[in-house]
Design a protein around this motif. Structure first.
Motif, short mmCIF file in Angstrom:
data_model
loop_
_atom_site.label_atom_id
_atom_site.label_comp_id
_atom_site.label_asym_id
_atom_site.label_seq_id
_atom_site.Cartn_x
_atom_site.Cartn_y
_atom_site.Cartn_z
N ASN A 1 8.74 7.05 3.61
CA ASN A 1 9.97 6.38 4.04
C ASN A 1 10.87 6.20 2.83
O ASN A 1 10.42 5.79 1.76
CB ASN A 1 9.66 5.00 4.65
N ASP A 2 12.14 6.49 3.01
CA ASP A 2 13.07 6.42 1.90
C ASP A 2 14.47 6.21 2.46
O ASP A 2 15.00 7.09 3.15
CB ASP A 2 13.01 7.71 1.07
N GLY A 3 15.05 5.03 2.22
CA GLY A 3 16.40 4.82 2.74
C GLY A 3 16.86 3.39 2.63
O GLY A 3 16.22 2.54 2.00
N ASN B 1 12.68 14.92 5.12
CA ASN B 1 13.75 14.39 5.97
C ASN B 1 13.18 13.71 7.21
O ASN B 1 13.81 12.84 7.79
CB ASN B 1 14.72 15.49 6.38
N GLY B 2 11.99 14.15 7.62
CA GLY B 2 11.27 13.48 8.70
C GLY B 2 12.06 13.34 9.97
O GLY B 2 12.89 14.16 10.33
N THR C 1 0.84 -1.20 0.00
CA THR C 1 0.00 0.00 0.00
C THR C 1 0.87 1.25 0.00
O THR C 1 1.92 1.30 0.64
CB THR C 1 -0.90 -0.01 1.24
N GLY C 2 0.41 2.28 -0.70
CA GLY C 2 1.18 3.52 -0.76
C GLY C 2 2.36 3.43 -1.70
O GLY C 2 3.38 4.10 -1.50
N ASN C 3 2.23 2.58 -2.75
CA ASN C 3 3.31 2.40 -3.72
C ASN C 3 4.62 2.01 -3.03
O ASN C 3 5.71 2.45 -3.42
CB ASN C 3 3.51 3.69 -4.54
N ALA C 4 4.49 1.20 -1.99
CA ALA C 4 5.68 0.75 -1.25
C ALA C 4 6.48 -0.23 -2.08
O ALA C 4 5.94 -1.16 -2.68
CB ALA C 4 5.25 0.10 0.07
N ARG C 5 7.78 -0.01 -2.08
CA ARG C 5 8.72 -0.92 -2.75
C ARG C 5 9.92 -1.12 -1.85
O ARG C 5 10.50 -0.16 -1.36
CB ARG C 5 9.16 -0.34 -4.10
N ARG C 6 10.25 -2.38 -1.64
CA ARG C 6 11.40 -2.69 -0.81
C ARG C 6 12.15 -3.87 -1.42
O ARG C 6 11.55 -4.84 -1.86
CB ARG C 6 10.97 -3.03 0.62
N TYR C 7 13.49 -3.77 -1.39
CA TYR C 7 14.33 -4.80 -1.96
C TYR C 7 15.33 -5.23 -0.89
O TYR C 7 16.11 -4.42 -0.38
CB TYR C 7 15.06 -4.26 -3.20
N GLY D 1 21.05 -6.45 3.69
CA GLY D 1 20.43 -5.16 3.93
C GLY D 1 19.23 -4.96 3.04
O GLY D 1 18.70 -5.90 2.44
N PHE D 2 18.78 -3.71 2.97
CA PHE D 2 17.60 -3.39 2.18
C PHE D 2 17.68 -1.96 1.65
O PHE D 2 18.42 -1.13 2.16
CB PHE D 2 16.32 -3.55 3.01
N TYR D 3 16.87 -1.73 0.62
CA TYR D 3 16.56 -0.37 0.18
C TYR D 3 15.05 -0.31 0.04
O TYR D 3 14.42 -1.25 -0.48
CB TYR D 3 17.21 -0.02 -1.15
N ARG D 4 14.45 0.78 0.47
CA ARG D 4 12.99 0.90 0.35
C ARG D 4 12.57 2.34 0.13
O ARG D 4 13.27 3.29 0.51
CB ARG D 4 12.30 0.34 1.59
N THR D 5 11.38 2.48 -0.46
CA THR D 5 10.74 3.77 -0.58
C THR D 5 9.24 3.53 -0.64
O THR D 5 8.78 2.53 -1.19
CB THR D 5 11.21 4.54 -1.83
#
Length: 829
Positions: free
Chosen positions: A239-241, A322-323, A199-205, A223-227
């Protein structure tokens, strides 16, 4: 730092020398059955009964979970995934006696521990990595341990205890400790790739690989990368990082050493209270017109960037994207070695980085645009300098900052502060302990814990932005007909609380522990800790003034301005903690236990700051806990339950109100309660797990430090803590010719709470339903679908922390996130 450096260097040297000395001793890996024998379930015994835990054990080795004479919850990698945690803090929901408010997003949770009065942040919660605290202070303002840590596939399992022997070990946490154990690759070569959408165009690898690299050497990396744009659509990434973790392990003769490193760079929006409709008595009833409490957000493209004035000619840019994120680097050494008859353990951890907050903090409830204009007229006409410069105002105009025209007088508007906080942090901790069996079944342990940690803080708080009371709102400019500027680019109030402070803390603790197995049934243990803490603070002085000389600029008058001068504060505290417990085995897998703890919580940096310029001294909190419990495990049923009493004194707390003022108060509390968790396995492949707690906690010895607080809160229910909460989790696995399908779900119930100490802001009870399905195809592919808050319930976790008392008709509150789904595909190799 000079005090600690020799010890830390000697610890590193100890580990490195052991590596060098044994590198040539044996090229072959030690007998694998000897290394892992304690983790293998003996034939015809339930596997759960053989589960080994290390958290809370003063010994140099682990012990069976069922034998541990304290309450401890464990979760495997799969159990953590099935819990579908929204964040690291949200995983605490599986721990009886802990209630985590994760409605703020990935970071910045309020975590309450049963019987531990808090009111925000996570004062009584420590996050550990391989047994070392992420940061020795569990909470600083705008920073807690969980916000510095993310879950991923490099974690092997989790162990969490409430109270227990950790009162005397590590950083001496008297509340809850969640210890994450990293994978080391010793279990065999393993790799995976995972892609997740939601949901919310979430993508995580995600990616992970670990295994043997040569005889006696193992390594992992992952590890991971997500947005994602989040359940609450903010029109830019919520969320982005990324996070990256690596380990290197060397098996030694009778020991091993693991080096680990982790880097985290993750930006996360932080959500605070939004408008919610309420009854005349202030009890929440539902959505505020035009604002969906489950998906609405005060963030949007129009409210992403701001420039606030901090002093004449000085500004601070704020990017809400930046949250409340983290840019943190971690390095550690986990060393265990048997030297002659001594078991030696050393846990060294170093953390440095930046914890920043760019976020909205809401204030008063919404009002109509016309009502706001009338108040602005009164304010302007009551300012003599404004009247002299422009005369009396009789009206004004309100327009959107994007140039889209005038604001309807009936439009609901609100104020939210665009706050900025930057914390440059550093921490070095080291725990060294020695254990020896003095005689058969009688083990003595002693050791030290040292910490050197700091935070360099720059804060700009208290300003406000005028915007529509809608999701993805529009900022508003207001100008009166005498030329007075009430709102400029949406900003209608100045910074009222500026800080430029530096803190350094040093802890030195010595502890001893003794465990004696008197006979096959009865085991006793005791521990004593003496700790000294010294905090040095350099605090920036402030003054109040106008940014410019124009008396018609009402939006920047009375700004809190840093003077560039400083004052110093130093405080040294000492405290002694102890733990005394014992277990009596009715059968090999049924254990009765009892424990008495006398712990403490040292003043944190923010407590020291609050006493600056006064004769007051931030108190050391004294915490006494009494617990009696039972642990019983067999192939069909398991139960872990306890009853407790907790007694607190010496708590100091502050609250920043809507007008920027701060109120302080001291108090204590007393709580009786019970914790329980377990599982029922009536037939193959089915399990019904359950957990929960009941607590009856009341304030005692309440003393308001100013006239706004008073002493009438004695006997009130501890704020934010439900009297009862529970979770019910059924799961069923269906074997197939091509793999298996596992279905699972969780029903959670959270009882009624109060947001405030005064017990006037009611947070009604609520329940949520989560569910998931996992399909395993062969030994390579996994497909998973999960849903959270499937019943889309409106659950509130926080009221209006900026006001004293309750509202009427409309209140500000923070809801949990609405329904969300997530799907992932995993390839293992």
């Amino acid at each position: 730092m000079q005090v600690h450096r020799p010890f830390l260097l000697s610890s590193i040297t100890l580990a490195v020398l052991s590596l060098i000395n044994q590198a040539s001793a044996a090229d072959a890996t030690p007998n694998s059955s000897e290394v892992s024998s304690t983790l293998v379930a003996p034939e015809n015994k339930p596997a759960e009964a053989q589960q080994v835990v290390v958290t809370g054990s003063a010994l140099g080795r682990g012990l069976r979970k069922v034998d541990a004479p304290y309450s401890i919850t464990t979760a495997t990698e799969e159990q953590m995934r099935e819990a579908a945690p929204l964040s690291t803090a949200d995983l605490f929901k599986i721990v009886p006696g802990v209630y985590a408010e994760t409605s703020g997003g990935q970071t910045g949770p309020n975590i309450e521990v049963a019987g531990f009065p808090g009111g925000g942040d996570a004062n009584y919660v420590t996050i550990q990595l391989n047994g070392a605290p992420i940061f020795p202070a569990p909470t600083l303002s705008f920073m807690d341990n969980s916000s510095m840590f993310r879950l991923d596939d490099t974690i092997d399992h989790m162990e969490a205890l409430v109270s227990g022997p950790n009162t005397v070990l590590s950083n001496g946490q008297p509340g809850a400790t969640m210890n994450f154990i990293l994978k080391t690759g010793e279990g065999g070569d393993e790799g995976l790739l995972r892609t997740t959408f939601g949901t919310g165009n979430a993508r995580r690898y995600d990616a992970y690989y670990g295994g043997k690299i040569s005889d006696g050497w193992f390594a992992t990396i992952g590890g991971f990368y997500r947005t994602d744009n989040g359940v609450r659509d903010s029109q830019f990434p919520t969320n982005d990082g990324y996070q990256l973790t690596g380990t290197l392990t060397r098996l030694l003769d009778d020991g091993k050493v693991t080096l680990y490193a982790r880097t985290l760079k993750d930006k996360n929006l932080f959500f605070t209270a939004i408008p919610v409709s309420a009854s005349a008595a202030g009890v929440p009833t539902g959505a505020f017109p035009g604002f969906d409490p489950l998906t609405g957000s005060l963030y949007g493209n129009e409210t992403r960037f701001f420039t606030i004035q901090t002093a004449p000619g000085q500004t601070q840019n704020i990017d809400m994207a930046n949250g409340r994120g983290a840019d943190v680097h971690t390095f550690g050494i986990d060393f265990n070695q048997k030297i002659h008859d001594w078991e030696v353990s050393n846990k060294l951890n170093y953390v440095s980085g930046d914890m920043q907050t760019n976020a909205f903090f809401t204030g008063s409830v919404p009002q109509t645009m016309s009502s706001y204009l009338n108040a602005a007229l009164t304010k302007a006409n009551g300012n003599s300098a404004t009247v002299i410069a422009g005369g009396l105002a009789t009206g004004g105009t309100a327009t959107y900052t994007d140039g889209s025209g005038a604001v309807d007088p009936n439009q609901q508007v609100l104020n939210a502060g665009a706050w900025y906080v930057d914390k440059q942090i550093r921490s070095t901790t080291d725990e060294l302990k020695f254990s020896k069996e003095l005689m058969k079944d009688h083990t003595f342990t002693f050791g030290t814990f040292l910490a050197d940690y700091s935070s360099q803080d720059l804060w700009y708080l208290g300003n406000s932005v005028l915007m529509t009371a809608t999701s993805n709102p529009k900022p508003i400019n207001v100008i009166l007909n005498n030329g007075a500027v009430i709102s400029n680019n949406g900003i209608d109030g100045p910074v009222s609380y500026a800080q430029h402070d530096s803190y350094n803390g040093q802890k030195t603790a010595f502890f001893i522990a003794d465990q004696w197995k008197l006979n096959p049934q009865l085991t006793l243990d005791a521990g004593l800790r003496y700790e000294t803490q010294r905090v040095n603070a350099t605090l920036g002085n402030i003054t109040s003034g106008n940014i410019d000389s124009n008396p018609l600029h009402l939006y920047n008058q009375g700004t809190s301005i840093l003077t560039g001068t400083y004052q110093s504060v130093t405080q040294t505290d000492h405290a002694t903690s102890l733990t005394l417990g014992g277990g009596y085995k009715l059968t090999p897998n049924v254990n009765l236990y009892a424990r008495v703890n006398s712990g403490h919580l040292m003043p944190q940096f923010d407590d020291i700051r609050g006493d600056a310029g006064t004769s007051a001294t931030a108190p050391v909190q004294d915490i006494k806990t009494y617990e009696v419990g039972i642990k019983a495990v067999n192939s069909e049923f398991s139960l872990y339950a306890s009853v407790f009493h907790k007694d607190f004194t010496g708590i100091q707390q502050s609250q920043i109100l809507t007008n920027g003022s701060t109120v302080w108060y001291n108090y204590g509390s007393q709580t009786n309660g019970a914790l329980f968790e377990g599982a029922w396995r009536p037939f193959t492949n089915f399990q019904l797990a359950f957990s929960g707690d009941y607590e009856d906690g009341k304030y005692t010895g309440f003393q308001g430090i100013d006239s706004s607080t008073g002493t009438s809160n004695n006997g009130n229910q501890l704020q934010r803590q439900p009297k009862f909460q529970s979770r019910l989790t059924p799961s069923y696995r269906v074997p197939t010719s091509w793999g298996s399908i596992k279905m699972y779900g969780t029903y959670s119930y959270i009882g009624k709470r109060y947001s405030d100490i005064q017990n006037q802001q009611v947070l009604p009870s609520y329940n949520t339903l989560d569910a998931g399905i996992l399909a395993v195809v062969g030994d390579k592919l996994e497909f998973r679908l999960t849903g959270t808050n499937l019943n889309n319930t409106l659950g509130l976790t926080e009221g209006d922390s900026r006001v004293l008392g309750a509202g009427s008709g409309v209140i500000m509150a923070r809801p949990i996130f609405g329904r969300a789904f997530e799907a992932s595909v995993t390839y293992r190799f």
